[in-house]
Design an enzyme around this catalytic site. Structure first.
Site, PDB file in Angstrom:
ATOM      1  N   HIS A 372       0.833  -1.211   0.000  1.00  0.00           N
ATOM      2  CA  HIS A 372       0.000   0.000   0.000  1.00  0.00           C
ATOM      3  C   HIS A 372       0.864   1.256   0.000  1.00  0.00           C
ATOM      4  O   HIS A 372       0.635   2.196  -0.760  1.00  0.00           O
ATOM      5  CB  HIS A 372      -0.878   0.023   1.255  1.00  0.00           C
ATOM      6  N   GLU A 614       4.843 -12.082 -21.754  1.00  0.00           N
ATOM      7  CA  GLU A 614       5.779 -11.874 -20.650  1.00  0.00           C
ATOM      8  C   GLU A 614       6.448 -13.166 -20.184  1.00  0.00           C
ATOM      9  O   GLU A 614       7.189 -13.153 -19.194  1.00  0.00           O
ATOM     10  CB  GLU A 614       5.081 -11.177 -19.474  1.00  0.00           C
ATOM     11  N   ASP A 638       8.677  -9.023 -16.524  1.00  0.00           N
ATOM     12  CA  ASP A 638       8.635 -10.470 -16.343  1.00  0.00           C
ATOM     13  C   ASP A 638       9.335 -11.201 -17.485  1.00  0.00           C
ATOM     14  O   ASP A 638       9.952 -12.252 -17.279  1.00  0.00           O
ATOM     15  CB  ASP A 638       7.188 -10.957 -16.223  1.00  0.00           C
ATOM     16  N   CYS A 685       4.719  -2.468 -22.302  1.00  0.00           N
ATOM     17  CA  CYS A 685       4.176  -1.794 -21.116  1.00  0.00           C
ATOM     18  C   CYS A 685       5.033  -2.026 -19.874  1.00  0.00           C
ATOM     19  O   CYS A 685       4.575  -1.810 -18.762  1.00  0.00           O
ATOM     20  CB  CYS A 685       2.743  -2.255 -20.840  1.00  0.00           C
TER      21      CYS A 685
END
Length: 778
Positions: A372, A614, A638, A685
């Site tokens: 978070h 990926e 990845d 991306c």
């Protein structure tokens, strides 16, 4: 007043506000000296200004000294008639008749006295006395904190005297460390938010330890019960402010992190347990300890990890209540501008405690880039690094630190040369971004007219302002797992649909690509029944995980489909490794569409469906995959990890994580060629999309869309505008034929140089630094 951290400013605010609120002619604050035997007038409104610092009296001397000695408030209608009255002519107080005073107390130790006086005789009733006493209770920690900051910068002897005073008050004092002799002490962690920060270290204490709180009960069980219930109400009120503040800064979906805390405080069973416990023990803090312990034990016996984690929430609530009981300030921690805040774990509550405009960087010993706190840091564009093991034991409060949020490196006590290097890089980048934001309407187009779409990767509603600020042409990746991480589990379908639709409408007519939940691996949530895996990155994650939980996947597909009615939504499937996986998801998607048809929901029947490339297997069978989807999005993070067998979070082998490795480029090239043959679009991306060295090669390989951090869009645009298609296509061929990463990086550096980008008026000097570091001998 809590926001005024200079002692004089704090005290002047105190006397001004209290005088006005109590309709008094005078309000003054006297503070005890470090040895605790005398009081000095430190601030006043109404007495002679020159008496501030000049009037001193012994504890027990005069009415003010009497209050300091007894620790109880005093109200006198005719002050001169009181046997303890003592007149101080330098104050000019001879014209004031009535006096009321209350002690400033921290942990049963009086640190000062708050006094009001009036010209006309005035009877101070019980309500007046209680109000002043309440002011004193609330203000004492504020004054103590400001006073501590004052003496920290003072002489060594003054600091020692004040630390002794804090020790008498039971305030924990951390042992100071001698100045560091070594320079350029480098530690490394996981990059969580990009950027460079330089500033003084501020070590943020761990959360209040319930087991070690120093608290002395009043001896009156009824009073303890009253204080405890008041603390519960205060904690609940504080959470309202926290939720509002987090909602404003990060969006309502993340404010919901604190909703479970509200539910606990409003739970009658929880409050009744507290009441029974305090009635039995006569100790408010012990009651909180006992009840929190009971809840933790109850939750600990539940097998489901999601419910076990509720014990952590109860403990958070318990700490908040106890903080209210003992006067610990959980908000408005005083910081020097540009502070490098170091903590054990970056918590959501830190963003309500800290003056974020003074935070230069956030660094944590624990946690990952998807915690978070790390997510909040990225939203505020604050450089952040997590997972820096042992940092709190190494860092010295106040020493200068450099935080490189891009590489994950932290330098403690840097020498002048290193400071100068990073200050140049920091200033150049800030100037570049600010200037280029003003030119965001210009297209990303090569010199020979080839158009490249520049999109942004986001995950919060609050990120949308960054999309606009930096001129992104759409959202190339909307990370839906951030909502799940905020909820500590799968979010409700309706809440997902509302979020996705709001994002789509805010961006339209530009496209938004929504990726299904990419969980598992290093992004675990507690209510999916995930068992500990020996190698989670190769285990049950992303589409493998969601397809195993079909109800979860159906709910998300319904939410995305319903949001697609806006007309600009694309669906992206992560970690597809085989044609069978793609076909299984498409069958479930068709079934979900039929369900929405039966229920009468509108959706975009032509919504594009793409997959992420990926894993190497997807790249190797990209021709087959391209025939059954509408677009490719290459996830280079990845793809690099799996191609090179390098865990990107493992510090021992972090130097091997090289996205410009020829093998990675070969898989990108194969995927681009497959997409071209099938007539579908292809984008990148991952982090490579914002890497200045990678941009020329990606454009040369035929990538038509780059989606990276919003802040990186203006810089990437200028690089694209300086390129020529024929040149970068030649470079891409050379890079594919190269044998090492160093050779590939050399090709990229040469292209930036030949394109004249190193002389660019905005980004040139910044790119020169990058090229120089790449070419620097090991």
């Amino acid at each position: 007043m809590a926001r005024s951290h200079d002692l004089n400013e704090t005290l002047n605010n105190v006397v001004d506000r209290v005088a006005k609120r109590l309709d008094a002619d005078v309000c003054s604050v006297y503070l005890t000296e470090p040895e605790g035997q005398r009081l000095t007038l430190r601030a006043t409104k109404g007495l002679a200004p020159e008496s501030v610092g000049a009037v001193s009296l012994a504890v027990g001397e005069g009415l003010v000294g009497l209050v300091a000695k007894s620790g109880v408030p005093l109200a006198v209608e005719q002050a001169r008639d009181h046997p303890s009255f003592k007149y101080f002519p330098e104050t000019g107080e001879d014209r004031f008749s009535s006096l009321m005073a209350a002690p400033l107390v921290v942990r049963d130790v009086t640190i000062g006295v708050l006094v009001v006086q009036t010209v006309n005789p005035r009877h101070f009733g019980a309500a007046d006395v209680e109000l002043l006493q309440t002011c004193g209770q609330l203000l004492a920690p504020v004054v103590l904190n400001a006073r501590l900051l004052e003496v920290v910068a003072g002489a060594e002897t003054e600091r020692g005297r004040f630390l002794d005073e804090l020790a008498r008050a039971g305030v924990p004092v951390f042992e100071t460390r001698p100045p560091r002799e070594d320079r350029n002490v480098m530690v490394r962690g996981t990059p969580a938010a990009t950027g460079i920060a330089i500033g003084p270290v501020h070590v943020l204490e761990d959360p209040l330890d319930l087991a070690r709180v120093d608290y002395t009960p009043s001896g009156d069980a009824a009073n303890e019960r009253s204080e405890l219930l008041r603390a519960v109400v205060d904690a609940r009120r504080e959470l309202d402010a926290v939720i509002e503040e987090v909602g404003d800064n990060f969006g309502p979906e993340f404010a919901s992190v604190f909703n479970v805390h509200v539910q606990i405080l409003e739970d009658h069973g929880f409050v009744q347990r507290l009441e029974r416990a305090v009635e039995q023990s006569g100790d408010a803090v012990d009651a909180v300890r006992r009840v929190v312990g009971e809840y933790r034990a109850m939750f600990g016996r539940i097998e489901d990890p999601y419910f076990r984690e509720r014990g952590d929430d109860v403990e958070d609530v318990g700490r908040r209540v106890v903080a209210k009981l003992i006067g610990v300030r959980h908000r408005d921690v005083a910081l020097a501008p540009g502070s490098v805040v170091i903590t054990s774990t970056i918590l959501p509550n830190h963003f309500t405690m800290l003056e974020m405009d003074k935070v230069g960087a956030l660094v944590a010993e624990h946690g990952g880039a998807t915690s978070h706190g790390a997510i909040f840091a990225r939203t505020l564009e604050i450089p952040s690094v997590t997972g820096v093991e042992g940092l709190m034991g190494i860092a010295r409060p106040g020493e200068t630190a450099i935080v490189d949020g891009t590489s994950g490196r932290i330098f403690l006590s840097p020498d002048d040369a290193l400071l100068a290097e990073y200050r140049r890089a920091q200033q150049r980048y800030e100037i570049v971004v600010e200037h280029l934001d003003a030119l965001r309407e210009r297209p990303a187009e090569t010199r020979d007219g080839r158009r490249v779409v520049l999109s942004a990767n986001v995950g919060l509603l609050a990120d949308l302002k960054l999309v606009e600020r930096h001129g992104a042409e759409g959202i190339g990746l909307f990370r839906t797992e951030l909502l799940a991480l905020a909820h500590r589990g799968a979010p409700p379908e309706d809440e997902q649909e509302i979020l996705y639709e709001r994002v789509a409408r805010a961006i339209e007519p530009r496209p938004v690509t929504i990726r299904t939940l990419d969980l598992g691996g290093d992004k675990a949530v507690p209510n999916l029944g995930l068992e500990a895996e020996e190698n989670p990155q190769l285990g049950l994650r992303s589409v493998r995980l969601t397809m195993l939980h079909e109800d979860l996947m159906r709910a998300q597909l319904r939410a995305i489909l319903r949001a697609s009615a806006v007309g600009n939504v694309r669906l992206l499937l992560p970690m597809i490794s085989s044609l069978d996986e793609l076909r299984a998801v498409r069958r479930l998607l068709r079934a979900t569409q039929e369900e929405l048809d039966r229920r009468g929901f509108a959706y975009d029947r032509d919504m594009p469906v793409g997959i992420m490339i990926e894993v190497p297997s997807a790249a190797l069978i990209s021709d087959a995959l391209a025939r059954e989807c509408d677009f490719f999005s290459i996830g280079t993070n990845d793809l690099t990890q799996y191609t090179l067998a390098v865990d990107r979070g493992n510090e021992a082998i972090a130097h091997l994580f090289r996205p410009l490795h020829p093998a990675v480029l070969a898989l990108i090239d194969k995927s681009v060629r497959a997409a071209s043959r099938a007539g579908i679009a292809v984008s990148v991306c991952g982090e490579m999309a914002s890497n200045p060295l990678a941009v020329p090669l990606l454009v040369g390989l035929g990538i038509g869309e780059l989606s990276g951090t919003p802040r990186g869009v203006p810089v990437v645009k200028e690089i694209v505008r300086g390129l020529d298609s024929a040149d970068v296509e030649s470079d891409a061929r050379d890079a594919l034929a190269a044998g090492t990463v160093n050779e590939v990086e050399a090709i990229a550096c040469t292209r930036l140089e030949k394109a004249g980008l190193l002389d660019h008026p905005d980004i040139g000097t910044w790119l020169v630094d990058i090229v120089r570091r790449v070419r620097r001998p090991d």
